[in-house]
Design a protein around this motif. Structure first.
Motif, short mmCIF file in Angstrom:
data_model
loop_
_atom_site.label_atom_id
_atom_site.label_comp_id
_atom_site.label_asym_id
_atom_site.label_seq_id
_atom_site.Cartn_x
_atom_site.Cartn_y
_atom_site.Cartn_z
N GLY A 162 0.80 -1.21 0.00
CA GLY A 162 0.00 0.00 0.00
C GLY A 162 0.83 1.26 0.00
N ARG A 163 0.27 2.29 0.59
CA ARG A 163 0.92 3.60 0.50
C ARG A 163 2.10 3.76 1.44
NH1 ARG A 163 -3.96 7.03 3.33
NH2 ARG A 163 -3.30 6.82 5.51
N GLY A 164 2.22 2.90 2.45
CA GLY A 164 3.35 2.96 3.37
C GLY A 164 3.21 4.05 4.41
N ILE A 165 4.24 4.19 5.21
CA ILE A 165 4.23 5.14 6.34
C ILE A 165 5.40 6.10 6.18
CG2 ILE A 165 4.32 5.36 8.85
CD1 ILE A 165 3.37 2.45 9.02
N GLU A 166 5.15 7.36 6.41
CA GLU A 166 6.20 8.37 6.32
C GLU A 166 7.27 8.12 7.39
OE1 GLU A 166 6.41 10.63 4.04
OE2 GLU A 166 4.46 10.31 3.10
N ALA A 167 8.51 8.42 7.06
CA ALA A 167 9.63 8.15 7.97
C ALA A 167 9.46 8.87 9.30
CB ALA A 167 10.94 8.57 7.30
N GLN A 168 8.94 10.10 9.28
CA GLN A 168 8.79 10.85 10.53
C GLN A 168 7.65 10.31 11.39
OE1 GLN A 168 8.27 12.08 7.51
NE2 GLN A 168 6.44 13.37 7.40
N VAL A 210 7.84 -3.01 12.81
CA VAL A 210 7.24 -2.48 11.58
C VAL A 210 8.31 -1.88 10.70
CG1 VAL A 210 5.60 -0.84 10.60
CG2 VAL A 210 5.04 -2.03 12.72
N GLU A 211 8.31 -2.27 9.43
CA GLU A 211 9.18 -1.67 8.42
C GLU A 211 8.29 -1.10 7.32
OE1 GLU A 211 11.68 -4.77 7.06
OE2 GLU A 211 12.76 -5.01 8.96
N SER A 212 8.58 0.11 6.89
CA SER A 212 7.73 0.73 5.89
C SER A 212 8.47 1.84 5.16
CB SER A 212 6.47 1.31 6.55
OG SER A 212 5.58 1.82 5.59
N ALA A 213 8.01 2.10 3.95
CA ALA A 213 8.52 3.21 3.15
C ALA A 213 7.36 3.76 2.33
CB ALA A 213 9.65 2.74 2.23
N PRO A 214 7.26 5.07 2.19
CA PRO A 214 6.15 5.66 1.43
C PRO A 214 6.10 5.13 0.00
CG PRO A 214 7.35 7.34 2.66
CD PRO A 214 8.14 6.08 2.78
N GLY A 215 4.92 4.67 -0.40
CA GLY A 215 4.71 4.17 -1.75
C GLY A 215 5.16 2.75 -1.99
N GLU A 216 5.81 2.13 -0.99
CA GLU A 216 6.31 0.76 -1.16
C GLU A 216 5.60 -0.25 -0.29
OE1 GLU A 216 10.50 0.65 -0.67
OE2 GLU A 216 10.90 2.27 -2.10
N GLY A 217 4.82 0.21 0.67
CA GLY A 217 4.08 -0.72 1.51
C GLY A 217 4.66 -0.83 2.91
N THR A 218 4.07 -1.73 3.67
CA THR A 218 4.43 -1.90 5.08
C THR A 218 4.53 -3.38 5.42
OG1 THR A 218 3.27 0.15 5.67
CG2 THR A 218 3.73 -1.40 7.46
N THR A 219 5.52 -3.71 6.22
CA THR A 219 5.69 -5.09 6.70
C THR A 219 5.68 -5.07 8.22
OG1 THR A 219 7.04 -5.70 4.78
CG2 THR A 219 7.16 -7.13 6.72
N VAL A 220 4.79 -5.88 8.79
CA VAL A 220 4.70 -6.01 10.24
C VAL A 220 5.12 -7.43 10.61
CG1 VAL A 220 3.23 -5.85 12.27
CG2 VAL A 220 2.80 -4.37 10.31
N LYS A 221 6.06 -7.54 11.55
CA LYS A 221 6.54 -8.85 12.00
C LYS A 221 6.21 -9.05 13.46
CE LYS A 221 10.45 -8.95 8.74
NZ LYS A 221 11.92 -9.00 8.60
N LEU A 222 5.56 -10.17 13.72
CA LEU A 222 5.26 -10.59 15.08
C LEU A 222 6.22 -11.73 15.45
CD1 LEU A 222 1.35 -10.71 15.06
CD2 LEU A 222 2.80 -8.94 16.06
N THR A 223 7.01 -11.52 16.47
CA THR A 223 7.96 -12.55 16.92
C THR A 223 7.45 -13.15 18.22
OG1 THR A 223 9.80 -11.33 15.91
CG2 THR A 223 10.35 -13.03 17.53
#
Length: 334
Positions: free
Chosen positions: A260-266, A308-321
Motif C-alpha cells: 500500500g501507501r506505506g508510512i512516512e519516515a517521521q 514495523v518496516e515501511s517506506a512511502p509508496g512501497e508498503g508496510t511489513t509487520v513482523k510478530l515474533t
C-alpha cells in the motif's frame, strides 16, 4: 540528612554561639572578670552543645528518615511512630490525607469498574442489531450499495471490537490460556471476515506458512491479526497481502506485508502511540489511532515483539515474533 538537620537547628546554634561570644566580649571589656577562666567555661559549653546535638540527632531525625523513604502507598505501617509534638502534627496530616486519598481511590475504582461493565454490556447489546443489519445487507439486491454498506458495517464492527478489547486489556492476565495454536484457522477466519472489503478493493492474499503452530493465546492473537490485516487492507489498493511465517533463532515469526501507501519516515517512531493517526490519517479522518496501540499492548502482555518496516509508496511489513516456550512458563495455561 545531617545537612538538613543543621539547617533546621541553625537558628538555635547561632543563638548559642552568639551567647558565648557575648560572654567573651563582656570578659574582655571588664578587666575584673578573668578572661582565661571564662574561656574555659565557653569551651566547655561548646563541647556540651556538640555532644548534645550529636546525641539528639538520631532520635530527632528517625521519624523524618522513615518518612523520606516511605513509598507514598496507602500503608501507614511503614511510617515510624511519632514522638515529639511536631512529629505528631506531621503524622496526623499524613494519616488524614492518606485516608482521604484511599477513600477517593476506592470510589474511583468502583466507578471505573461500573463504567467498564456498562460499556461491555452496551457493546454486547449493540452486537444484536448489528448482526441483524448484516443479514439485511446480505439481502440487498444492488451489489454496489451492498458493498458500500458492508464496508461501513465492517468499520462499526471493528470499532466496537476495539472498544471491547480495550476494556479487557488491563485485565487480560485473568483471561489467558497459552497453548500451541494453529495459525492457519485464525488467519482464514480473519481473512474471511474481510472478504467483501477485499473484493471491492481488488485485494488478494498470498499465505505461506513455514511454521504452522505457535505458542500463544489464540483469542488475543486473533485480535492482533485482525488489527494488522484491517490496516493492510485499509491502506492498499489492487494488490496482494503476503502472509508468511518462519523460525528464526528459536523464535517463530509471523509477517504481514502489504504493498500500500506505506508510512512516512517521521511517523514511523510514533505509530504505536495512543491516538496517533499520522498526518495523512488526520486529513482523511478515518483512522482512530488505536489499532496499533492496542496491538502492542497485547503483544507486550504476551511477551511478543512487534516490528514495523515501511517506506512511502512501497508498503508496510509487520513482523510478530513469538517468545520461546521457556519465556512463557510464568503465564497462565502453560
Amino acid at each position: 540528612m545531617i545537612g538538613k538537620y543543621i539547617r533546621e537547628k541553625l537558628s538555635w546554634i547561632l543563638l548559642l554561639v552568639a551567647m558565648q561570644l557575648i560572654i567573651l566580649f563582656v570578659a574582655y571589656m571588664d578587666s575584673s572578670i578573668p578572661l582565661q577562666s571564662l574561656a574555659y567555661v565557653v569551651i566547655l559549653n561548646v563541647v556540651i552543645c556538640i555532644v548534645f546535638i550529636w546525641a539528639r540527632y538520631p532520635r530527632e531525625t528517625r521519624f523524618y528518615k522513615k518518612l523520606t523513604t516511605w513509598d507514598h502507598t496507602y500503608d501507614l505501617a511503614d511510617l515510624d511512630t511519632a514522638e515529639s509534638p511536631y512529629e505528631l502534627i506531621v503524622q496526623d496530616a499524613v494519616t488524614s490525607q492518606t485516608e482521604r486519598y484511599r477513600k477517593e481511590s476506592s470510589s474511583s475504582l468502583i466507578l471505573l469498574e461500573q463504567e467498564k461493565d456498562q460499556m461491555l454490556s452496551w457493546i454486547h447489546e449493540v452486537k444484536t442489531p448489528l448482526t441483524a443489519l448484516q443479514l439485511m445487507i446480505e439481502r440487498t439486491p444492488d451489489e454496489k450499495l451492498r458493498n458500500q454498506m458492508t464496508y461501513e458495517w465492517l468499520r462499526i464492527h471493528q470499532l466496537l471490537d476495539q472498544q471491547l478489547h480495550q476494556k479487557r486489556i488491563p485485565f487480560m492476565h485473568n483471561d489467558l490460556f497459552i497453548e500451541e495454536t494453529e495459525l492457519e484457522p485464525i488467519l482464514n477466519a480473519e481473512i474471511r471476515a474481510l472478504k467483501s472489503w477485499c473484493i471491492s478493493k481488488g485485494i488478494g492474499f498470498d499465505v505461506s506458512l513455514g511454521v504452522s503452530r505457535v505458542l500463544t493465546d489464540s483469542k488475543w492473537l486473533s485480535f492482533m491479526i485482525r488489527q494488522l490485516l484491517s490496516n493492510a487492507v485499509k491502506y492498499s489498493e489492487s494488490s496482494d497481502i503476503i502472509i508468511e511465517s518462519w523460525e528464526q533463532e528459536g523464535h517463530h515469526v509471523l509477517s504481514i506485508q502489504d504493498h500500500g501507501r506505506g508510512i512516512e519516515a517521521q511517523d514511523l517512531p510514533r505509530i504505536f502511540d495512543k491516538g496517533f493517526t499520522s498526518t495523512r490519517g488526520r486529513l482523511e479522518g478515518a483512522a482512530t489511532g488505536m489499532g496499533l496501540y492496542l496491538t502492542r499492548q497485547v503483544a507486550q502482555t504476551l511477551h511478543m515483539d512487534i516490528h514495523v518496516e515501511s517506506a512511502p509508496g512501497e508498503g508496510t511489513t509487520v513482523k510478530l515474533t513469538f517468545p520461546r516456550k521457556n519465556d512463557m512458563v510464568h503465564l497462565a495455561g502453560v
